[in-house]
Scaffold this motif. Sequence first.
Motif, PDB file in Angstrom:
ATOM      1  N   PHE A  26      -4.835  11.987  -6.422  1.00  0.00           N
ATOM      2  CA  PHE A  26      -5.566  11.160  -5.518  1.00  0.00           C
ATOM      3  C   PHE A  26      -5.510   9.722  -5.830  1.00  0.00           C
ATOM      4  O   PHE A  26      -5.640   9.457  -7.059  1.00  0.00           O
ATOM      5  CB  PHE A  26      -6.844  11.358  -5.252  1.00  0.00           C
ATOM      6  N   LEU A  27      -5.147   8.876  -5.076  1.00  0.00           N
ATOM      7  CA  LEU A  27      -4.922   7.359  -5.210  1.00  0.00           C
ATOM      8  C   LEU A  27      -6.106   6.715  -4.743  1.00  0.00           C
ATOM      9  O   LEU A  27      -6.386   6.960  -3.433  1.00  0.00           O
ATOM     10  CB  LEU A  27      -3.837   6.881  -5.082  1.00  0.00           C
ATOM     11  N   ALA A  28      -6.713   5.727  -5.258  1.00  0.00           N
ATOM     12  CA  ALA A  28      -7.974   4.830  -4.656  1.00  0.00           C
ATOM     13  C   ALA A  28      -7.825   3.496  -5.305  1.00  0.00           C
ATOM     14  O   ALA A  28      -7.502   3.309  -6.403  1.00  0.00           O
ATOM     15  CB  ALA A  28      -9.128   5.564  -4.857  1.00  0.00           C
ATOM     16  N   GLY A  29      -8.485   2.602  -4.368  1.00  0.00           N
ATOM     17  CA  GLY A  29      -8.551   1.216  -4.957  1.00  0.00           C
ATOM     18  C   GLY A  29      -7.087   0.395  -5.192  1.00  0.00           C
ATOM     19  O   GLY A  29      -6.164   0.719  -4.487  1.00  0.00           O
ATOM     20  N   ASP A  30      -7.157  -0.308  -6.352  1.00  0.00           N
ATOM     21  CA  ASP A  30      -5.992  -1.072  -6.621  1.00  0.00           C
ATOM     22  C   ASP A  30      -4.588  -0.127  -6.886  1.00  0.00           C
ATOM     23  O   ASP A  30      -3.472  -0.421  -6.813  1.00  0.00           O
ATOM     24  CB  ASP A  30      -6.011  -1.866  -7.652  1.00  0.00           C
ATOM     25  N   MET A  46       0.773  -1.138  -0.016  1.00  0.00           N
ATOM     26  CA  MET A  46       0.104  -0.146  -0.202  1.00  0.00           C
ATOM     27  C   MET A  46       0.817   1.136   0.003  1.00  0.00           C
ATOM     28  O   MET A  46       2.164   1.091   0.417  1.00  0.00           O
ATOM     29  CB  MET A  46      -0.995   0.168   1.132  1.00  0.00           C
ATOM     30  N   VAL A  47       0.363   2.398  -0.474  1.00  0.00           N
ATOM     31  CA  VAL A  47       0.943   3.466  -0.426  1.00  0.00           C
ATOM     32  C   VAL A  47       1.234   4.216   1.055  1.00  0.00           C
ATOM     33  O   VAL A  47       0.310   3.768   1.941  1.00  0.00           O
ATOM     34  CB  VAL A  47       0.377   4.512  -1.359  1.00  0.00           C
ATOM     35  N   ASP A  48       1.953   5.195   1.218  1.00  0.00           N
ATOM     36  CA  ASP A  48       2.113   5.761   2.436  1.00  0.00           C
ATOM     37  C   ASP A  48       1.254   6.840   2.749  1.00  0.00           C
ATOM     38  O   ASP A  48       0.996   7.202   3.874  1.00  0.00           O
ATOM     39  CB  ASP A  48       3.544   5.965   2.851  1.00  0.00           C
ATOM     40  N   LYS A  49       0.651   7.287   1.528  1.00  0.00           N
ATOM     41  CA  LYS A  49      -0.516   8.418   1.531  1.00  0.00           C
ATOM     42  C   LYS A  49      -1.204   8.094   0.516  1.00  0.00           C
ATOM     43  O   LYS A  49      -0.832   7.902  -0.708  1.00  0.00           O
ATOM     44  CB  LYS A  49       0.253   9.712   1.990  1.00  0.00           C
ATOM     45  N   PHE A  50      -2.498   8.752   0.523  1.00  0.00           N
ATOM     46  CA  PHE A  50      -3.455   8.520  -0.624  1.00  0.00           C
ATOM     47  C   PHE A  50      -3.677   9.730  -1.254  1.00  0.00           C
ATOM     48  O   PHE A  50      -4.360   9.559  -2.545  1.00  0.00           O
ATOM     49  CB  PHE A  50      -4.715   8.107   0.095  1.00  0.00           C
ATOM     50  N   ASN A  51      -2.923  10.709  -1.056  1.00  0.00           N
ATOM     51  CA  ASN A  51      -3.314  12.180  -1.975  1.00  0.00           C
ATOM     52  C   ASN A  51      -1.942  13.085  -1.626  1.00  0.00           C
ATOM     53  O   ASN A  51      -1.258  13.008  -0.548  1.00  0.00           O
ATOM     54  CB  ASN A  51      -4.446  12.984  -1.806  1.00  0.00           C
ATOM     55  N   ASP A  52      -1.623  13.727  -2.685  1.00  0.00           N
ATOM     56  CA  ASP A  52      -0.356  14.537  -2.872  1.00  0.00           C
ATOM     57  C   ASP A  52      -0.865  15.564  -3.763  1.00  0.00           C
ATOM     58  O   ASP A  52      -0.962  15.568  -5.069  1.00  0.00           O
ATOM     59  CB  ASP A  52       0.763  13.672  -3.118  1.00  0.00           C
ATOM     60  N   GLY A  53      -1.105  16.827  -3.218  1.00  0.00           N
ATOM     61  CA  GLY A  53      -1.493  17.886  -4.060  1.00  0.00           C
ATOM     62  C   GLY A  53      -2.891  17.690  -4.646  1.00  0.00           C
ATOM     63  O   GLY A  53      -4.069  17.190  -4.182  1.00  0.00           O
ATOM     64  N   ARG A  54      -3.124  17.763  -5.946  1.00  0.00           N
ATOM     65  CA  ARG A  54      -4.098  17.496  -6.822  1.00  0.00           C
ATOM     66  C   ARG A  54      -4.188  16.099  -7.325  1.00  0.00           C
ATOM     67  O   ARG A  54      -5.133  15.591  -8.044  1.00  0.00           O
ATOM     68  CB  ARG A  54      -4.061  18.347  -8.068  1.00  0.00           C
ATOM     69  N   HIS A  95      -3.603   0.239  -2.962  1.00  0.00           N
ATOM     70  CA  HIS A  95      -3.559  -0.958  -2.186  1.00  0.00           C
ATOM     71  C   HIS A  95      -3.662  -2.093  -2.776  1.00  0.00           C
ATOM     72  O   HIS A  95      -5.173  -2.312  -3.568  1.00  0.00           O
ATOM     73  CB  HIS A  95      -4.367  -0.841  -0.891  1.00  0.00           C
ATOM     74  N   VAL A  96      -2.792  -3.174  -2.805  1.00  0.00           N
ATOM     75  CA  VAL A  96      -2.892  -4.490  -3.547  1.00  0.00           C
ATOM     76  C   VAL A  96      -2.812  -5.358  -2.479  1.00  0.00           C
ATOM     77  O   VAL A  96      -1.641  -5.355  -1.723  1.00  0.00           O
ATOM     78  CB  VAL A  96      -1.925  -4.367  -4.893  1.00  0.00           C
ATOM     79  N   HIS A  97      -3.517  -6.517  -2.673  1.00  0.00           N
ATOM     80  CA  HIS A  97      -3.341  -7.672  -1.674  1.00  0.00           C
ATOM     81  C   HIS A  97      -4.057  -9.045  -2.270  1.00  0.00           C
ATOM     82  O   HIS A  97      -4.804  -8.776  -3.324  1.00  0.00           O
ATOM     83  CB  HIS A  97      -4.096  -7.120  -0.446  1.00  0.00           C
ATOM     84  N   ALA A  98      -3.920  -9.887  -1.544  1.00  0.00           N
ATOM     85  CA  ALA A  98      -4.401 -11.186  -2.169  1.00  0.00           C
ATOM     86  C   ALA A  98      -6.004 -11.218  -1.983  1.00  0.00           C
ATOM     87  O   ALA A  98      -6.579 -10.105  -1.313  1.00  0.00           O
ATOM     88  CB  ALA A  98      -4.010 -12.334  -0.960  1.00  0.00           C
ATOM     89  N   PRO A  99      -6.716 -11.792  -2.806  1.00  0.00           N
ATOM     90  CA  PRO A  99      -7.979 -11.472  -2.894  1.00  0.00           C
ATOM     91  C   PRO A  99      -9.115 -12.197  -1.514  1.00  0.00           C
ATOM     92  O   PRO A  99     -10.084 -12.059  -1.694  1.00  0.00           O
ATOM     93  CB  PRO A  99      -8.532 -12.224  -4.107  1.00  0.00           C
ATOM     94  N   ARG A 100      -8.081 -12.776  -0.691  1.00  0.00           N
ATOM     95  CA  ARG A 100      -8.882 -13.624   0.027  1.00  0.00           C
ATOM     96  C   ARG A 100      -9.679 -12.616   0.945  1.00  0.00           C
ATOM     97  O   ARG A 100      -9.241 -11.623   1.465  1.00  0.00           O
ATOM     98  CB  ARG A 100      -7.971 -14.273   1.222  1.00  0.00           C
ATOM     99  N   GLY A 101     -10.769 -13.029   1.238  1.00  0.00           N
ATOM    100  CA  GLY A 101     -11.949 -12.339   2.023  1.00  0.00           C
ATOM    101  C   GLY A 101     -12.759 -11.197   1.417  1.00  0.00           C
ATOM    102  O   GLY A 101     -13.537 -10.647   2.091  1.00  0.00           O
ATOM    103  N   GLY A 102     -12.496 -11.105   0.324  1.00  0.00           N
ATOM    104  CA  GLY A 102     -13.536 -10.362  -0.583  1.00  0.00           C
ATOM    105  C   GLY A 102     -13.167  -8.874  -0.266  1.00  0.00           C
ATOM    106  O   GLY A 102     -14.367  -8.184  -0.188  1.00  0.00           O
ATOM    107  N   GLN A 103     -12.322  -8.317   0.190  1.00  0.00           N
ATOM    108  CA  GLN A 103     -11.924  -7.039   0.940  1.00  0.00           C
ATOM    109  C   GLN A 103     -11.758  -6.055  -0.115  1.00  0.00           C
ATOM    110  O   GLN A 103     -11.730  -4.737   0.123  1.00  0.00           O
ATOM    111  CB  GLN A 103     -10.875  -7.081   2.004  1.00  0.00           C
ATOM    112  N   GLY A 104     -10.983  -6.460  -1.162  1.00  0.00           N
ATOM    113  CA  GLY A 104     -10.700  -5.450  -2.303  1.00  0.00           C
ATOM    114  C   GLY A 104     -11.571  -4.773  -2.884  1.00  0.00           C
ATOM    115  O   GLY A 104     -11.717  -3.466  -2.899  1.00  0.00           O
ATOM    116  N   LEU A 105     -12.640  -5.276  -3.601  1.00  0.00           N
ATOM    117  CA  LEU A 105     -13.527  -4.276  -4.189  1.00  0.00           C
ATOM    118  C   LEU A 105     -14.455  -3.519  -3.108  1.00  0.00           C
ATOM    119  O   LEU A 105     -14.930  -2.132  -3.308  1.00  0.00           O
ATOM    120  CB  LEU A 105     -14.471  -5.290  -5.075  1.00  0.00           C
ATOM    121  N   ASN A 106     -14.737  -4.056  -1.944  1.00  0.00           N
ATOM    122  CA  ASN A 106     -15.488  -3.047  -0.979  1.00  0.00           C
ATOM    123  C   ASN A 106     -14.677  -1.927  -0.525  1.00  0.00           C
ATOM    124  O   ASN A 106     -15.143  -1.108  -0.466  1.00  0.00           O
ATOM    125  CB  ASN A 106     -15.825  -4.144   0.104  1.00  0.00           C
ATOM    126  N   SER A 107     -13.412  -2.376  -0.504  1.00  0.00           N
ATOM    127  CA  SER A 107     -12.492  -1.253   0.132  1.00  0.00           C
ATOM    128  C   SER A 107     -12.382  -0.207  -0.965  1.00  0.00           C
ATOM    129  O   SER A 107     -12.214   0.951  -0.694  1.00  0.00           O
ATOM    130  CB  SER A 107     -11.089  -1.754   0.334  1.00  0.00           C
TER     131      SER A 107
END
Length: 289
Positions: free
Chosen positions: A11-15, A1-9, A18-30
Amino acid sequence: MVDKFNDGRIFLAGDAAHVHAPRGGQGLNSSVQDAVSHALPYILNTHVTHPLQFNLGWKLALVERGLAPRSLLATYNEERLPVIRRMLYETVNMGKRVQDTLSTRTDPAETARAMMQRTTLLKQLGINYRWSSLVRDERTPRAPDEEPEPYGVEGEAGLRAGDRAPSATGLVRLPGTETTALFDVFDPTRHTVLIFGGGAEAIVKSLGRWPQGTVSSVVVLPSGDKATAAVDGADVTLRDGDGIAYDAYHMTDGQAFTVIVRPDGVIGAIVAGEEGVTQYFNGIFAQVA
């Protein structure tokens, strides 16, 4: 995962963030909770029966319309980073449990059952932003040394600012006898102010100072209230016919609390009166330079 989700203009979201194994179905929800637009139900031509959490979308909308300062966008990183960090912790641990199961069990059916076990945390209904600088809770203030629990605690009682706002059915819309549910009242384009107990007229009047179309006032009367007319000035007046709303929000007849639900379905504030409402919205609609 990144250490911050935005820098100036940017913005990062979703994959992208943050990238991870699909176990638990957390990826799309997050990813949906990060930033999805409220237009998604219309794009998919589906009826969504609960509010989608979309942390960045409503903040960007207010800033781009010139109704909120750019500093509001910094709370995207503040609120989502701890949640995603905990999500990665859960998915990594799930992977370890699967590996342990494969190495210790010999019966295929028993192995499959063990690998499919999921805690209720993974339903993500307990995800919260109780630590956020945006939220305000006068009923259950957060202790200074309280550690954030972004996924919530299993079996935890109580409802606090920063939590997902629950629905309630059997609400009678006044005047008249039509029934509705809170999830049908919440609006992803504006804040919904739920007013429980007395002092409703003053709070409704005070909401007029905020930008038009950004705040909706909803008075929730207790089940035993005999009123048949709507409260003057309120956008919606409801009688809690089955007592579900007062129970879900831990209100008792005679109490006077106001619950402010953000456009993303998160409780932004639980306050005792008009002053608390004003202080919360001052943090959202601060004067734009």
